[in-house]
Design a protein around this motif. Structure first.
Motif, PDB file in Angstrom:
ATOM      1  N   ALA B   5       0.897  -1.446  -0.382  1.00  0.00           N
ATOM      2  CA  ALA B   5      -0.110   0.078  -0.176  1.00  0.00           C
ATOM      3  C   ALA B   5       0.421   0.547   0.194  1.00  0.00           C
ATOM      4  O   ALA B   5       0.715   2.231  -1.105  1.00  0.00           O
ATOM      5  N   ALA B   6       2.077   1.415   0.614  1.00  0.00           N
ATOM      6  CA  ALA B   6       3.318   2.011   0.432  1.00  0.00           C
ATOM      7  C   ALA B   6       3.009   2.829  -0.253  1.00  0.00           C
ATOM      8  O   ALA B   6       3.471   4.165  -0.760  1.00  0.00           O
ATOM      9  N   SER B   7       4.169   1.869  -1.548  1.00  0.00           N
ATOM     10  CA  SER B   7       4.185   2.317  -2.678  1.00  0.00           C
ATOM     11  C   SER B   7       3.185   2.854  -3.624  1.00  0.00           C
ATOM     12  O   SER B   7       3.651   3.533  -4.339  1.00  0.00           O
ATOM     13  N   ARG B   8       1.632   1.608  -3.601  1.00  0.00           N
ATOM     14  CA  ARG B   8       0.782   2.525  -4.275  1.00  0.00           C
ATOM     15  C   ARG B   8       0.090   4.190  -4.085  1.00  0.00           C
ATOM     16  O   ARG B   8       0.425   4.734  -4.728  1.00  0.00           O
ATOM     17  N   ARG B   9       0.423   4.397  -2.525  1.00  0.00           N
ATOM     18  CA  ARG B   9      -0.058   5.304  -2.225  1.00  0.00           C
ATOM     19  C   ARG B   9       1.195   6.600  -2.575  1.00  0.00           C
ATOM     20  O   ARG B   9       1.096   7.827  -3.391  1.00  0.00           O
ATOM     21  N   SER B  10       2.967   6.867  -2.730  1.00  0.00           N
ATOM     22  CA  SER B  10       3.331   6.809  -2.544  1.00  0.00           C
ATOM     23  C   SER B  10       3.533   7.516  -4.533  1.00  0.00           C
ATOM     24  O   SER B  10       3.472   8.770  -4.936  1.00  0.00           O
ATOM     25  N   LEU B  11       2.785   6.568  -5.852  1.00  0.00           N
ATOM     26  CA  LEU B  11       2.832   6.700  -7.007  1.00  0.00           C
ATOM     27  C   LEU B  11       1.849   7.247  -7.205  1.00  0.00           C
ATOM     28  O   LEU B  11       1.642   8.611  -7.589  1.00  0.00           O
ATOM     29  N   ILE B  12       0.310   7.208  -6.425  1.00  0.00           N
ATOM     30  CA  ILE B  12      -0.676   8.065  -6.777  1.00  0.00           C
ATOM     31  C   ILE B  12      -0.954   9.156  -6.520  1.00  0.00           C
ATOM     32  O   ILE B  12      -1.103  10.417  -6.984  1.00  0.00           O
ATOM     33  N   GLU B  13       0.108   9.340  -5.262  1.00  0.00           N
ATOM     34  CA  GLU B  13      -0.099  10.962  -4.973  1.00  0.00           C
ATOM     35  C   GLU B  13       1.022  12.096  -5.269  1.00  0.00           C
ATOM     36  O   GLU B  13       0.667  12.786  -5.544  1.00  0.00           O
ATOM     37  N   ALA B  14       2.100  11.337  -5.633  1.00  0.00           N
ATOM     38  CA  ALA B  14       3.362  11.712  -6.640  1.00  0.00           C
ATOM     39  C   ALA B  14       2.466  12.264  -8.029  1.00  0.00           C
ATOM     40  O   ALA B  14       2.722  14.189  -8.503  1.00  0.00           O
ATOM     41  N   VAL B  15       1.802  11.464  -8.001  1.00  0.00           N
ATOM     42  CA  VAL B  15       1.309  11.735  -9.817  1.00  0.00           C
ATOM     43  C   VAL B  15       0.155  12.635  -9.626  1.00  0.00           C
ATOM     44  O   VAL B  15       0.257  13.843 -10.211  1.00  0.00           O
ATOM     45  N   ALA B  16      -0.646  12.506  -8.906  1.00  0.00           N
ATOM     46  CA  ALA B  16      -1.843  13.715  -8.912  1.00  0.00           C
ATOM     47  C   ALA B  16      -1.667  14.724  -8.730  1.00  0.00           C
ATOM     48  O   ALA B  16      -1.818  16.287  -9.062  1.00  0.00           O
ATOM     49  N   GLN B  17      -0.465  15.034  -7.354  1.00  0.00           N
ATOM     50  CA  GLN B  17       0.532  16.165  -7.176  1.00  0.00           C
ATOM     51  C   GLN B  17       0.840  17.385  -8.611  1.00  0.00           C
ATOM     52  O   GLN B  17       1.146  18.308  -8.553  1.00  0.00           O
ATOM     53  N   ASP B  18       1.757  16.062  -8.963  1.00  0.00           N
ATOM     54  CA  ASP B  18       2.120  16.819  -9.535  1.00  0.00           C
ATOM     55  C   ASP B  18       1.411  17.575 -11.047  1.00  0.00           C
ATOM     56  O   ASP B  18       1.767  18.500 -11.598  1.00  0.00           O
ATOM     57  N   VAL B  19       0.194  16.916 -11.080  1.00  0.00           N
ATOM     58  CA  VAL B  19      -0.882  17.506 -12.679  1.00  0.00           C
ATOM     59  C   VAL B  19      -1.328  18.707 -11.300  1.00  0.00           C
ATOM     60  O   VAL B  19      -1.495  19.556 -12.455  1.00  0.00           O
ATOM     61  N   ILE B  20      -1.509  18.474 -10.646  1.00  0.00           N
ATOM     62  CA  ILE B  20      -2.052  19.737  -9.172  1.00  0.00           C
ATOM     63  C   ILE B  20      -1.494  21.451 -10.432  1.00  0.00           C
ATOM     64  O   ILE B  20      -1.456  22.339 -10.018  1.00  0.00           O
ATOM     65  N   ASP B  21       0.140  20.700  -9.732  1.00  0.00           N
ATOM     66  CA  ASP B  21       1.497  21.666 -10.091  1.00  0.00           C
ATOM     67  C   ASP B  21       1.425  21.981 -11.302  1.00  0.00           C
ATOM     68  O   ASP B  21       1.725  23.448 -11.298  1.00  0.00           O
ATOM     69  N   HIS B  22       1.458  21.401 -12.473  1.00  0.00           N
ATOM     70  CA  HIS B  22       0.620  21.559 -13.386  1.00  0.00           C
ATOM     71  C   HIS B  22      -0.431  22.779 -14.111  1.00  0.00           C
ATOM     72  O   HIS B  22      -0.414  22.898 -15.180  1.00  0.00           O
ATOM     73  N   ALA B  23      -1.563  22.934 -13.291  1.00  0.00           N
ATOM     74  CA  ALA B  23      -2.996  22.994 -13.452  1.00  0.00           C
ATOM     75  C   ALA B  23      -2.700  24.784 -14.316  1.00  0.00           C
ATOM     76  O   ALA B  23      -3.559  24.344 -15.283  1.00  0.00           O
ATOM     77  N   GLU B  24      -2.385  25.322 -13.900  1.00  0.00           N
ATOM     78  CA  GLU B  24      -1.997  26.812 -14.690  1.00  0.00           C
ATOM     79  C   GLU B  24      -1.321  26.534 -16.051  1.00  0.00           C
ATOM     80  O   GLU B  24      -2.148  26.803 -16.693  1.00  0.00           O
ATOM     81  N   GLU B  25      -0.616  25.831 -16.014  1.00  0.00           N
ATOM     82  CA  GLU B  25       0.506  25.812 -17.284  1.00  0.00           C
ATOM     83  C   GLU B  25      -0.354  24.783 -18.822  1.00  0.00           C
ATOM     84  O   GLU B  25      -0.843  25.270 -19.087  1.00  0.00           O
ATOM     85  N   LEU B  26      -1.086  23.848 -17.644  1.00  0.00           N
ATOM     86  CA  LEU B  26      -2.630  23.148 -18.698  1.00  0.00           C
ATOM     87  C   LEU B  26      -3.427  23.622 -19.128  1.00  0.00           C
ATOM     88  O   LEU B  26      -3.970  23.812 -19.872  1.00  0.00           O
ATOM     89  N   THR B  27      -3.866  24.567 -18.194  1.00  0.00           N
ATOM     90  CA  THR B  27      -5.103  26.366 -18.353  1.00  0.00           C
ATOM     91  C   THR B  27      -4.210  26.497 -19.392  1.00  0.00           C
ATOM     92  O   THR B  27      -5.220  27.460 -20.315  1.00  0.00           O
ATOM     93  N   ALA B  28      -3.036  27.190 -19.086  1.00  0.00           N
ATOM     94  CA  ALA B  28      -2.657  28.218 -20.569  1.00  0.00           C
ATOM     95  C   ALA B  28      -2.772  27.046 -21.776  1.00  0.00           C
ATOM     96  O   ALA B  28      -3.122  27.970 -22.533  1.00  0.00           O
ATOM     97  N   LEU B  29      -1.962  26.197 -21.386  1.00  0.00           N
ATOM     98  CA  LEU B  29      -2.003  25.266 -23.046  1.00  0.00           C
ATOM     99  C   LEU B  29      -3.466  25.452 -23.604  1.00  0.00           C
ATOM    100  O   LEU B  29      -3.276  26.085 -24.813  1.00  0.00           O
ATOM    101  N   ASP B  30      -4.798  25.646 -23.015  1.00  0.00           N
ATOM    102  CA  ASP B  30      -5.762  24.928 -23.298  1.00  0.00           C
ATOM    103  C   ASP B  30      -6.641  26.593 -23.385  1.00  0.00           C
ATOM    104  O   ASP B  30      -7.384  26.304 -24.655  1.00  0.00           O
ATOM    105  N   GLN B  31      -5.991  27.347 -23.191  1.00  0.00           N
ATOM    106  CA  GLN B  31      -6.790  29.008 -23.898  1.00  0.00           C
ATOM    107  C   GLN B  31      -6.272  28.974 -24.964  1.00  0.00           C
ATOM    108  O   GLN B  31      -6.910  29.822 -26.044  1.00  0.00           O
TER     109      GLN B  31
END
Lengths: 108, 201
Positions: B5-31
């Motif tokens: 569970a710990a390794s699944r948690r760290s993978l899921i958390e890291a990927v989700a957090q990375d998406v959140i951290d790049h939200a503004e960039e993705l929005t700018a691209l989509d604009q």
């Protein structure tokens, strides 16, 4: 507008917006709308832009199998399509006829 | 790999957090080419995944992937919700609990095919498929998470810049879609890169 044209005979539901109330689509609200408009005759869905169609397809696949056969997405303009589809449906036409009549509005 | 569970948690958390951290960039691209909601939508999906992280990490890998897919379908909205949702749900359906490298490649292939069917699209139309398809080719060469996979994903996202969009709202722009990176290609590249780096350890 559909209500004014065909009255209360045809069950009708609409939805729009994402889960936060912004622009977009939500599978959850599409599922509720299908439930609200459901009758044994099925449901014809009219959509606007791409996301609405993809989300509607997703919502259909999440329905029980016997229902899936009785839900159709009409490839037709949303306003004109909805009015024509509801008019056909109020006359007792089958889902297939309702869909085809609405789709006659689309350029071939 | 991913058997606790710990390794699944760290993978899921890291990927989700990375998406959140790049939200503004993705929005700018989509604009530039779409309706400007890709970042906000993906962030909402990633937050829904993080909100459920305890339960997700406790599930087996296939069940966790299916649950992530369903969360994305219900929360992301737009076209990317069903597309990414389909990707993760198909991965979950295709993977055994303890996948070997052949299983991983086969599941990635199945997920790619499912996204193509869902979006009625194929690679070359300036979409997320233009990253997922080259990533699959790289995985066929070397099924392990690697720097080469990250490079392939990043280069594939860059390669969408000169493409002309033929699917989604960007297609309405025709020639004007040329010169901008596809936001879905970028988000796919981000997730593949982050997942690869975490799995590489």
């Amino acid at each position: 507008m559909v209500r004014q044209m065909v009255g209360e005979e045809v069950p009708l539901a609409s939805c729009g917006g994402d889960t936060d109330g912004g622009l977009g689509t939500s599978v959850e609200s599409i599922l509720s709308a299908i439930d609200a408009a459901w009758s044994e005759a099925g449901v014809a869905i009219l959509v606007d832009l791409g996301g609405a169609e993809t989300n509607s397809e997703m919502a259909i696949e999440m329905q029980p199998e016997d229902r899936q056969q009785r839900i159709a997405i009409c490839n037709a303009p949303i306003v004109e399509g909805a009015v024509i589809a509801a008019t056909e449906a109020s006359g007792g036409a089958s889902l297939d006829i309702v869909r085809r009549t609405a789709e006659e509005l689309s350029p071939a | 790999m991913l058997e606790d569970a710990a390794s699944r948690r760290s993978l899921i958390e890291a990927v989700a957090q990375d998406v959140i951290d790049h939200a503004e960039e993705l929005t700018a691209l989509d604009q530039a080419v779409g309706d400007g909601d890709h970042g906000v939508n993906m962030k909402r999906g990633a937050e829904a995944v993080l909100a459920d992280i305890d339960a997700l990490a406790e599930k087996t890998l296939p069940e966790a992937l299916k649950a992530i897919g369903m969360a994305l379908v219900m929360k992301v909205g737009g076209a990317s919700g069903p597309l990414y949702g389909t990707f993760f749900m198909t991965l979950g359906k295709s993977l055994p609990e303890k996948p070997n490298s052949t299983d991983t490649v086969a599941a990635f292939d199945a997920a790619l095919q499912a996204v193509m069917a869902r979006g009625k699209s194929h690679p070359g139309q300036k979409t997320m498929l233009d990253v997922l398809a080259p990533a699959l080719e790289q995985l066929k060469n070397d099924p392990s998470p690697s720097e080469a996979l990250c490079v392939a994903a990043a280069e594939a996202a860059e390669a969408t810049i000169p493409m002309r969009a033929e699917r989604g709202r960007a297609s309405f722009l025709g020639e004007r879609s040329i010169g901008h990176m596809d936001p879905g290609a970028r988000s796919s590249s981000l997730m593949i890169t982050k997942a690869s780096k975490i799995l590489e350890g």
